[in-house]
Design a protein around this motif. Structure first.
Motif, PDB file in Angstrom:
ATOM      1  N   ARG A   1     -41.926 -35.753  13.393  1.00 56.18           N
ATOM      2  CA  ARG A   1     -40.645 -36.497  12.496  1.00 56.18           C
ATOM      3  C   ARG A   1     -40.583 -37.030  11.097  1.00 56.18           C
ATOM      4  NH1 ARG A   1     -39.373 -34.875  16.468  1.00 56.18           N
ATOM      5  NH2 ARG A   1     -37.452 -35.755  18.235  1.00 56.18           N
TER       6      ARG A   1
ATOM      7  N   ALA B   1     -32.120 -34.330  11.076  1.00 58.82           N
ATOM      8  CA  ALA B   1     -31.335 -32.990  12.720  1.00 58.82           C
ATOM      9  C   ALA B   1     -30.973 -32.203  12.150  1.00 58.82           C
ATOM     10  CB  ALA B   1     -29.907 -34.151  13.448  1.00 58.82           C
TER      11      ALA B   1
ATOM     12  N   ARG C   1     -37.859 -31.425  26.728  1.00 56.33           N
ATOM     13  CA  ARG C   1     -36.757 -32.180  25.561  1.00 56.33           C
ATOM     14  C   ARG C   1     -35.983 -32.868  27.178  1.00 56.33           C
ATOM     15  NH1 ARG C   1     -31.357 -29.345  22.904  1.00 56.33           N
ATOM     16  NH2 ARG C   1     -30.252 -31.141  23.302  1.00 56.33           N
TER      17      ARG C   1
ATOM     18  N   SER D   1     -36.854 -25.950  16.055  1.00 60.81           N
ATOM     19  CA  SER D   1     -35.651 -27.181  15.596  1.00 60.81           C
ATOM     20  C   SER D   1     -36.220 -28.082  16.660  1.00 60.81           C
ATOM     21  CB  SER D   1     -34.312 -26.553  16.281  1.00 60.81           C
ATOM     22  OG  SER D   1     -33.474 -27.907  15.488  1.00 60.81           O
TER      23      SER D   1
ATOM     24  N   GLN E   1     -34.090 -31.035  17.195  1.00 57.62           N
ATOM     25  CA  GLN E   1     -34.133 -30.908  18.340  1.00 57.62           C
ATOM     26  C   GLN E   1     -34.282 -31.132  19.717  1.00 57.62           C
ATOM     27  OE1 GLN E   1     -30.114 -30.311  16.653  1.00 57.62           O
ATOM     28  NE2 GLN E   1     -29.514 -32.410  16.412  1.00 57.62           N
ATOM     29  N   GLU E   2     -35.082 -29.842  19.226  1.00 58.50           N
ATOM     30  CA  GLU E   2     -36.066 -28.908  20.377  1.00 58.50           C
ATOM     31  C   GLU E   2     -36.940 -29.747  21.359  1.00 58.50           C
ATOM     32  OE1 GLU E   2     -35.632 -24.802  21.328  1.00 58.50           O
ATOM     33  OE2 GLU E   2     -36.217 -24.709  19.093  1.00 58.50           O
TER      34      GLU E   2
END
Length: 286
Positions: A70, A79, A100, A122, A124-125
């Motif tokens: 992160r 994001a 995920r 990504s 977000q994955e």
């Protein structure tokens, strides 16, 4: 089909969703040892790496770890970030998955890591789920990689064979000069087609900025620099006459091209934006 080790860890993984696993860390780089898990191999360590770049080294892997990558600042733009990892040439002993919400997707098998190819995805994955592959002798097993968080323009496809080669818009070009890792004016000396990318050798007459030293000075009395810039193979770049403005990013110590207009075209665009007061930053064009 789940591997035996992964199947044995599922009850604990479900527990980790609603509680806290035994270990955690919050830093840029992490180094751990599976020997600490010998007596409790079912434990899953949660690792939190909160920097734009860093590294991980897991010695004698047993069981599994979950690596959460992160940025160190909370922002809506986070994001849109992507994560790139580059395994070391001697990385082995684990399979690496994307996790995920408990659903796993294989990212790198143990035998693939030694190739050292950059893998991007990504943010977000999900997190990285790194599972030890059972071996009788773990003494020579070390999983190690570098990681970087990159912008969406150099996202999951930036280092892949299928990366698109879209020309920069005028706005992107002006912004690249202000924000990219390197900005330089110069000419193309050689273009080499390699297996998965193209390498452009450049000679620079002006070096505006470089985040790390990817271009080497010709000497104190010679105001010139040389270096190599990579591009996706299918972009079809060719050696061209005249001067260009090279901009791009540095990934794992290598320069990757972003926008590279002919210098005269950039100069025209910059002067027009200067007249309208829309330039995002000042560039010394003298």
């Amino acid at each position: 089909m789940l591997t035996p080790v992964l199947a044995s860890l599922l009850p604990l993984l479900l527990f980790c969703r609603i509680s806290i696993c035994q270990y955690s860390s919050d830093q840029c780089s992490w180094k751990g040892s599976g020997l600490t898990h010998e007596g409790h191999a079912r434990d899953v360590e949660q690792v939190y790496l909160r920097c734009s770049q860093g590294s991980l080294e897991w010695l004698y892997p047993t069981g599994a770890i979950i690596v959460n990558l992160r940025p160190n600042m909370v922002s809506p733009a986070a994001a849109r970030l992507s994560v790139c990892i580059k395994p070391s040439a001697d990385s082995r002993g684990t399979n690496i998955y994307l996790d995920r919400n408990g659903k796993l997707r294989l990212l790198l098998r143990e035998q693939d890591q030694a190739q050292g190819k950059v893998q991007c995805f990504s943010i977000q994955e999900g997190a990285l789920f790194i599972e030890a592959v059972p071996h009788m002798d773990i003494s020579r097993r070390i999983t190690a990689f570098q990681y970087e968080l990159v912008s969406d323009r150099l996202g999951p496809e930036a280092h892949s064979v299928g990366a698109p080669c879209q020309p920069c818009s005028d706005a992107e070009m002006l912004l690249a000069v202000c924000t990219n890792d390197f900005v330089a004016r110069g000419s193309i000396k050689k273009v080499e087609q390699e297996e998965e990318h193209t390498t452009v050798t450049v000679e620079l007459s002006r070096l505006y900025r470089q985040k790390v030293q990817v271009f080497v000075s010709g000497g104190v009395r010679v105001r010139s620099w040389t270096g190599r810039i990579k591009m996706p193979l299918q972009c079809g770049v060719r050696a061209g006459e005249g001067e260009f403005l090279f901009t791009g990013t540095v990934r794992f110590g290598e320069a990757w091209m972003s926008c590279a207009p002919r210098y005269k075209d950039f100069l025209r665009l910059y002067d027009e934006a200067q007249q309208h007061g829309t330039n995002p930053c000042h560039v010394d064009t003298d």
